[in-house]
Enzyme design. Structure first.
Site, PDB file in Angstrom:
ATOM      1  N   ASP A   1       0.856  -1.189   0.000  1.00  0.00           N
ATOM      2  CA  ASP A   1       0.000   0.000   0.000  1.00  0.00           C
ATOM      3  C   ASP A   1       0.891   1.237   0.000  1.00  0.00           C
ATOM      4  OD1 ASP A   1      -3.108   0.811   1.486  1.00  0.00           O
ATOM      5  OD2 ASP A   1      -1.549   2.263   1.075  1.00  0.00           O
TER       6      ASP A   1
ATOM      7  N   ASP B   1      -4.005   2.340  -4.983  1.00  0.00           N
ATOM      8  CA  ASP B   1      -2.636   2.290  -4.443  1.00  0.00           C
ATOM      9  C   ASP B   1      -2.350   1.044  -3.618  1.00  0.00           C
ATOM     10  OD1 ASP B   1      -4.005   2.823  -2.045  1.00  0.00           O
ATOM     11  OD2 ASP B   1      -2.313   3.990  -1.282  1.00  0.00           O
ATOM     12  N   GLU B   2      -3.163   0.021  -3.803  1.00  0.00           N
ATOM     13  CA  GLU B   2      -3.099  -1.099  -2.877  1.00  0.00           C
ATOM     14  C   GLU B   2      -3.320  -2.410  -3.614  1.00  0.00           C
ATOM     15  OE1 GLU B   2      -6.172  -0.508  -0.006  1.00  0.00           O
ATOM     16  OE2 GLU B   2      -5.961  -2.539   0.787  1.00  0.00           O
TER      17      GLU B   2
HETATM   18  P1  TTP Z   1      -5.075   5.195   1.365  1.00  0.00           P
HETATM   19  O1  TTP Z   1      -4.089   4.111   1.005  1.00  0.00           O
HETATM   20  O2  TTP Z   1      -6.140   4.848   2.336  1.00  0.00           O
HETATM   21  O3  TTP Z   1      -4.305   6.450   1.966  1.00  0.00           O
HETATM   22  P2  TTP Z   1      -2.890   7.039   1.595  1.00  0.00           P
HETATM   23  O4  TTP Z   1      -2.187   6.213   0.585  1.00  0.00           O
HETATM   24  O5  TTP Z   1      -3.056   8.470   1.236  1.00  0.00           O
HETATM   25  O6  TTP Z   1      -2.133   6.986   2.982  1.00  0.00           O
HETATM   26  P3  TTP Z   1      -1.510   5.719   3.743  1.00  0.00           P
HETATM   27  O7  TTP Z   1      -0.055   5.995   3.843  1.00  0.00           O
HETATM   28  O8  TTP Z   1      -2.195   5.715   5.072  1.00  0.00           O
HETATM   29  O9  TTP Z   1      -1.812   4.516   2.906  1.00  0.00           O
HETATM   30  O10 TTP Z   1      -5.784   5.731   0.066  1.00  0.00           O
HETATM   31  C1  TTP Z   1      -5.088   5.896  -1.161  1.00  0.00           C
HETATM   32  C2  TTP Z   1      -5.532   7.149  -1.869  1.00  0.00           C
HETATM   33  O11 TTP Z   1      -6.931   7.138  -2.063  1.00  0.00           O
HETATM   34  C3  TTP Z   1      -5.233   8.412  -1.071  1.00  0.00           C
HETATM   35  O12 TTP Z   1      -3.940   8.917  -1.333  1.00  0.00           O
HETATM   36  C4  TTP Z   1      -6.311   9.343  -1.539  1.00  0.00           C
HETATM   37  C5  TTP Z   1      -7.462   8.446  -1.920  1.00  0.00           C
HETATM   38  N1  TTP Z   1      -8.492   8.517  -0.865  1.00  0.00           N
HETATM   39  C6  TTP Z   1      -9.547   9.408  -1.011  1.00  0.00           C
HETATM   40  O13 TTP Z   1      -9.638  10.116  -2.029  1.00  0.00           O
HETATM   41  N2  TTP Z   1     -10.502   9.482  -0.036  1.00  0.00           N
HETATM   42  C7  TTP Z   1     -10.449   8.719   1.098  1.00  0.00           C
HETATM   43  O14 TTP Z   1     -11.324   8.827   1.976  1.00  0.00           O
HETATM   44  C8  TTP Z   1      -9.359   7.794   1.253  1.00  0.00           C
HETATM   45  C9  TTP Z   1      -9.253   6.945   2.493  1.00  0.00           C
HETATM   46  C10 TTP Z   1      -8.411   7.726   0.245  1.00  0.00           C
HETATM   47 MG    MG Z   2      -2.030   4.156   0.773  1.00  0.00          MG
END
Ligand code: TTP
Ligand code: MG
Length: 384
Positions: free
Chosen positions: A9, A102-103
């Site tokens: 992720d 992203d995962e």
């Molecule tokens: P995430 O992987 O949940 O968050 P992240 O990558 O920004 O941070 P982390 O290091 O905790 O993984 O989500 C991936 C992308 O999805 C994030 O960059 C933006 C988008 N997103 C939204 O647009 N709205 C949301 O509520 C969430 C949770 C994510």
């Molecule tokens: Mg992320």
């Protein structure tokens, strides 16, 4: 052969891409979110220290972090990075399951012969992502998806957590129970009422009791608490479209019955879409008349979507335009295609969608727990 699953992720994905685009942002709090009334899509780790987080109204973020850099976001660029990430992952295994932009899960079982020890391979992937995409990614490595997912979240950002075979339950035991995927606020409250705070507490509750309280879901919980998960890593390419159809016991002419049937079919299709974390751009309605003549009509949306409400409108209007014959109807079908992994950033442009999705996800959860008939919308309620 012992199964090995990696969960990867990206760290603060959208914000990290923005930092690549404008390196002067590095070292500053960066908040990605759209419009004046919008919400935060993500914030980099510096901004998170001020309490800024995803889904928070931008006005609140402004108040918590007034000197932060606020950027509107760059949809196409994120998709591009996402595709490049998935391409890298695909070089290490044919079994890559993309969960969101992203995962992803990667099944690394049996790759030792090609790439050497699995931990080295996972490290190598992390390094390649850093070098080729200039993005930091967190990795969890375990015997199944559930534990790998929890592991990847353990040491974010740039985490690397390996859970050796046989230590799953011990690894989870001390973690707060809400770290288990699927344990949301409502369930958490109920568990806390029963004195369950950690995953270890949950593992000590007899499975029988969990089943009594939470039905099917109780079994899943019991397994999760022990670190067991038998779901396979499934690559998305396998799912090209999702559809449902129904044949009436007697041919139907009443438009009200036909339309409420279409609504019910659409709900079902959308629920399966969401369960797979997908969005769809095309929607198709199939009408088979009493004389077996069959028509299908489709429409492609400007944006991929996953909420019921959007598809209801499309399906009903397709049906009204597509039902050109006065024969009774023998069969109706609804399908969605052109599937892509869910992209939350669409929310930035349409504030209605996240609210609708929240409603849909709540209904999904209720149906998951109590069965499909447990809740119905006004429109489908009369149908039998
Ligand atoms: P995430 O992987 O949940 O968050 P992240 O990558 O920004 O941070 P982390 O290091 O905790 O993984 O989500 C991936 C992308 O999805 C994030 O960059 C933006 C988008 N997103 C939204 O647009 N709205 C949301 O509520 C969430 C949770 C994510
Ligand atoms: Mg992320």
């Amino acid at each position: 052969m012992r199964r090995v699953v990696a969960h990867l992720d990206l760290d603060a994905f959208f914000a990290a891409v923005e930092e690549n685009l404008d390196p002067t942002l590095r070292g500053k709090p960066v908040i990605v979110g759209g419009g004046k009334r919008g919400v935060v899509a993500t914030a980099n780790y510096i901004a998170r220290r001020y309490g800024v987080h995803s889904a928070m109204p931008l006005v609140t973020a402004h108040r918590l972090c007034p000197h932060g850099v606020f950027v509107a976001g760059n949809h196409r660029l994120y998709r591009d990075y996402s595709r490049r990430l998935m391409n890298i992952l695909g070089e290490y295994s044919p079994l890559v399951e993309q969960v969101s932009l992203d995962e992803a899960y990667v099944d690394l079982t049996g790759t030792e012969r090609l790439f050497g020890p699995v931990t080295h391979t996972a490290r190598a992937i992390q390094q390649r992502v850093q070098e080729e995409l200039a993005l930091s990614i967190s990795v969890g490595l375990a015997g199944n998806k559930l534990v790998a997912k929890v592991a990847s979240d353990m040491e974010k950002p740039h985490g690397f957590t390996v859970v050796p075979h046989g230590t799953e339950a011990a690894f989870l035991a001390s973690l707060p129970v809400e770290r288990l995927p699927g344990v949301g606020p409502a369930l958490l409250r109920k568990l806390r009422d029963r004195g369950v705070r950690t995953v270890g507490d949950l593992a000590r509750v007899p499975e029988r009791l969990l089943r009594l309280s939470f039905g099917e879901w109780g079994c899943t919980l019991a397994h999760a608490a022990r670190g067991e998960d038998h779901r396979r890593v499934e690559s998305r390419e396998m799912v090209k479209s999702i559809s449902r159809e129904t044949t009436f016991p007697d041919d139907v002419g009443d438009p009200e019955v036909l339309e409420s049937t279409l609504i019910a079919l659409t709900e079902d299709v959308c629920r399966r879409l969401r369960r797979r974390h997908l969005e769809a751009r095309t929607v198709t309605v199939k009408i088979r008349y009493a004389d077996f003549v069959t028509h299908t009509c489709s429409r492609t949306l400007t944006q991929p979507r996953d909420v019921d409400e959007v598809f209801f409108q499309e399906v009903i209007s397709l049906f009204r335009r597509g039902r050109t014959r006065r024969y009774r109807v023998r069969l109706l079908g609804v399908g969605v295609g052109n599937l892509t992994p869910r992209a939350w950033q669409d929310d930035l442009f349409d504030q209605r969608i996240p609210l609708l999705r929240e409603l849909d996800l709540k209904l999904d959860a209720i149906r998951e727990k109590y069965g499909r008939e447990a809740v119905k919308r006004g429109l489908t309620a009369g149908r039998r």
